[in-house]
Design an enzyme around this catalytic site. Structure first.
Site: not given
Length: 609
Positions: A160, A325, A354
Site C-alpha cells: 500500500d 499506459d 508507453e
C-alpha cells in the site's frame, strides 16, 4: 402530528438527495491557464434541473445534455477575478432544488512552473501491491470483492501507499530520485485487481492502498527526501466495473457501443500511409480485454473529462510527472490535445509514454517536436525507449560476432536521429510487463552489471524496476503475477529483508551495493545529466562511449569478452588526451591513461575525468 411532519421532511430530503449522485471534478483551482472547467453531473433525471450560481468571477457558460437524462455537463468559466471559496451551484426544477458546494482552491506558489522529472533523475518503478504492506488493516475493505490472497499469483498481497511512504529513505539512499508507482486509483474488479490498470473511479485512490490524503502525503514526504512522484495514467480504457458502466453518460461513451471487440494491436497503422480504415479503427477502438472497456475519446465530454482528471491529480497531489499506459491506442487527435493541454499548463513538466515497439521510426512518432509526414503533433517529451532495451538484452545474450553483441546497442543509438530529442528518452532494462532483467540475461551477473552501467550512464532518463537492485527473478514463467513478486522485507514471514540486507545472498548484497554506489554517483554528476554522447563502434566485443560537457567527461567501457582485453587508446584521442588522469568510479582507483588500458573480462568500467 409533529412526528408525522418530520417524517415527511425526512422522506423528502432522502428522495431529494438522490438527484445529485456525483459531480466530477468536485473542486478546481483559480489561476489556471484555461479558464473553463467542465463538470460531469450525474443523478436521477438531473437533466430536468436547471443549474445556476452566484459567485464573483464564476459563471455557467453552457449546459449540455446527452441522450441519458441522468447526466448534465456544465461549462464553468473561472475568470482571473475569481477568488478561492465555495461556489454554491443550485439545481432546480418546478418542484425541487438542490445545492452542490463546488470548491475553488488557490494554487500552490509557482505551480505552473513546477519542474518535472528530467535527465538528472533515476526512477524507481514500483508495483504497490507487492512492495510493502504498511497497513494490514486495509488489506480487505467492505464493498470490494477482490480480497487479500497473498499466496495467489494474481491475488492482492497487501502492499500500500503507507508502505511506500515508510521506505522513502531506502529509495533515496539507493540513489533514486523519483518513483513511479503503478496505478493507485480504485480498481473495484472481481479478481486480479492488484495491477491497477482497470480503474473504476478516476478520482479516488483505492482504499486497499490508502486514501487521496495518503497519496498527497506520499508526494509531500517524497519531496522532503528529494524524491519526485510520477503518476501512472490510463487514458485508453476503464474497468468493466467502473461506476458509469451501469449508466453510461451517452451511447457513444464506450467504443462499439459498450460491446466487447478486441483490438488488433497493429500499432503500425497510426503512421502507415497504406493502412486500411478498417485496421485503423479496430486498433484504436478495439478493447484490450473484455474487462477493460475502450473509451471513445472522440466524445468531447469524455475527452474533457480525461484531460481535466490528469490536471486535477497534478494539482491535488503536487505531481512531478505522468506516465501514460498504452499511449498509441488512444485516438490520435485526443492524445495530441491531451498532451498539449498538460504541457501548456506546465511548460517544465514531463510525460513519458508507453509505445511498445522496437522500431525507432514508430516510437519517435510520439515525441514532442517530431515532424511527422501526416502532420500529427505530439507534446510528450519522453517516450519509452523500447528499441534500446531490446537491443541491449539481445546483444548481451549473443556471442561476439559482426552485427551482434554490442553492435546492436550501437545500431540502436545510431538511430537517435529519428527522435526530436533522444536525450530525453526514458531508458530501462526491464519493467512490470516483461521478465526481470536478471532473468532475461539468464542470471549472468557480469552481464547484469553491464546492463546497469549502461542504463546509469547512457543518454536519457533511466528507470529501474523495484527489486532489480537485489537480483529479483521470475525463474518459473514470464507470468506478470510472478514478475511482480513480493519485495523481500515488505511482508511478514519473509526469509530475507532488502531494507536491512538481512538474509540476502552474497550476490544480492553485492548487486545492491553496486547499484547504490553507481546511482549515487549519477545523482551528483552533471555530465551524466546533461553531457553529450559520443560513442565508438564496438570492436571485438568492446563498446566504448563518452559523456562529455564543460563540466567534465565520463568514459564507459563495456567488455563482453570473458578474457582481459588490451584496449588501444589512440582511437579515442579526440576525447581522451594521452596521459590523462582518471578516476575509476566503481573501484575508486586513480589511473593515468597512456597508450593502452587492460580491461578485465566480462566487465563494465566507468572512468571520470
Amino acid at each position: 402530528m409533529k412526528k408525522a411532519f418530520l417524517l415527511i421532511l425526512f422522506i423528502q430530503s432522502t428522495l431529494f438527495a438522490q438527484h445529485i449522485e456525483r459531480v466530477e471534478p468536485s473542486n478546481w483551482w483559480i489561476g489556471m491557464k484555461e479558464p473553463m472547467v467542465q463538470l460531469l453531473v450525474h443523478g436521477n433525471q438531473i437533466s430536468n434541473f436547471t443549474p445556476s450560481l452566484k459567485y464573483k468571477g464564476v459563471k455557467i457558460e453552457a449546459v449540455h445534455k446527452t441522450d441519458n437524462p441522468n447526466y448534465l455537463f456544465l461549462d464553468l468559466i473561472i475568470s482571473k477575478k475569481a477568488k478561492a471559496g465555495i461556489v454554491n451551484i443550485n439545481f432546480a426544477n418546478n418542484t425541487d432544488s438542490q445545492t452542490f458546494k463546488f470548491e475553488l482552491k488557490a494554487r500552490r506558489q509557482n505551480s505552473a512552473q513546477r519542474e518535472g522529472f528530467n535527465t538528472s533523475d533515476a526512477i524507481y518503478l514500483i508495483t504497490p501491491d507487492r512492495f510493502v504492506n504498511g497497513n494490514p488493516n486495509n488489506d480487505n475493505v467492505d464493498g470490494y470483492s477482490d480480497k487479500a490472497a497473498p499466496s495467489k499469483e494474481f491475488g492482492r498481497h497487501g502492499g500500500d501507499i503507507q508502505g511506500i511512504t515508510e521506505h522513502l529513505d531506502y529509495i533515496s539512499d539507493m540513489g533514486f530520485t523519483a518513483i513511479w508507482p503503478m496505478p493507485l486509483e480504485e480498481n473495484n474488479m472481481d479478481e486480479a485487481s492488484y495491477h491497477g490498470y482497470a480503474i473504476t473511479d478516476f478520482y479516488k485512490i483505492d482504499p486497499r492502498y490508502g486514501s487521496n490524503q495518503e497519496y498527497y502525503n506520499l508526494s509531500a514526504e517524497g519531496k522532503k527526501q528529494g524524491i519526485k512522484l510520477i503518476k501512472d495514467v490510463v487514458l485508453n480504457h476503464c474497468g468493466s466495473n467502473h461506476w458509469w458502466m451501469s449508466d453510461l453518460p451517452s451511447k457513444d461513451w464506450i467504443n462499439y457501443e459498450g460491446n466487447f471487440k478486441g483490438t488488433n494491436h497493429r500499432r503500425e497503422v497510426q503512421r502507415d500511409i497504406h493502412a486500411s480504415q478498417a485496421d485503423t479503427k479496430v486498433f484504436s477502438d478495439g478493447w484490450f480485454v473484455s474487462t477493460m472497456p475502450d473509451m471513445n475519446q472522440r466524445n468531447s465530454f469524455l475527452a474533457n473529462y480525461l484531460i481535466q482528471n490528469s490536471l486535477w491529480w497534478i494539482e491535488m497531489a503536487n505531481l512531478d510527472g505522468l506516465r501514460v499506459d498504452t499511449y498509441p491506442y488512444s485516438d490520435q487527435d485526443f492524445s495530441s490535445r491531451w498532451s498539449k493541454r498538460i504541457m501548456e499548463e506546465y511548460p517544465n513538466f514531463n510525460i513519458t509514454s508507453e509505445e511498445w515497439s522496437t522500431n525507432p521510426a514508430i516510437t519517435s512518432y510520439w515525441q514532442k517536436g517530431k515532424i511527422n509526414a501526416n502532420g500529427y503533433q505530439s507534446y510528450v517529451p519522453t517516450p519509452m525507449d523500447f528499441p534500446l532495451q531490446d537491443a541491449m538484452v539481445k546483444g548481451l545474450n549473443e556471442s561476439i560476432a559482426w552485427g551482434t553483441d554490442f553492435n546492436r546497442v550501437y545500431q540502436s543509438i545510431s538511430n537517435d536521429f529519428q527522435y526530436a530529442d533522444a536525450s530525453s528518452l526514458l531508458i530501462f532494462a526491464d519493467n512490470h510487463d516483461m521478465s526481470r532483467i536478471y532473468t532475461q540475461l539468464n542470471e549472468n551477473y557480469d552481464h547484469f552489471k553491464m546492463a546497469i552501467v549502461l542504463m546509469a550512464t547512457m543518454r536519457g532518463i533511466p528507470q529501474f524496476y523495484y527489486g532489480t537492485e537485489i537480483l529479483m527473478t521470475n525463474p518459473n514463467s514470464d507470468s506478470h503475477g510472478e514478475i511482480r513478486g513480493d519485495f523481500p522485507g515488505g511482508f511478514k514471514e519473509m526469509n530475507s529483508n532488502a531494507f536491512t540486507s538481512t538474509g540476502l545472498t552474497a550476490p544480492q548484497k553485492e548487486a545492491q551495493a553496486f547499484m547504490k554506489k553507481l546511482l549515487n554517483y549519477r545523482k551528483s554528476n552533471q555530465v551524466l545529466h546533461e553531457g553529450k554522447l559520443t560513442h565508438f563502434g564496438p570492436e571485438n566485443g568492446v563498446y566504448v562511449y563518452f559523456r562529455h560537457s564543460d563540466a567534465g567527461k565520463v568514459m564507459v567501457i563495456l567488455n563482453k569478452n570473458e578474457k582481459t582485453q588490451e584496449l588501444d587508446l589512440s582511437r579515442f584521442r579526440e576525447l581522451l588526451p594521452e596521459n590523462t588522469q582518471v578516476k575509476n568510479v566503481l573501484s575508486n582507483e586513480t589511473l593515468t591513461l597512456g597508450k593502452s588500458l587492460s580491461i578485465g573480462g566480462s566487465s563494465a568500467t566507468v572512468l571520470a575525468f
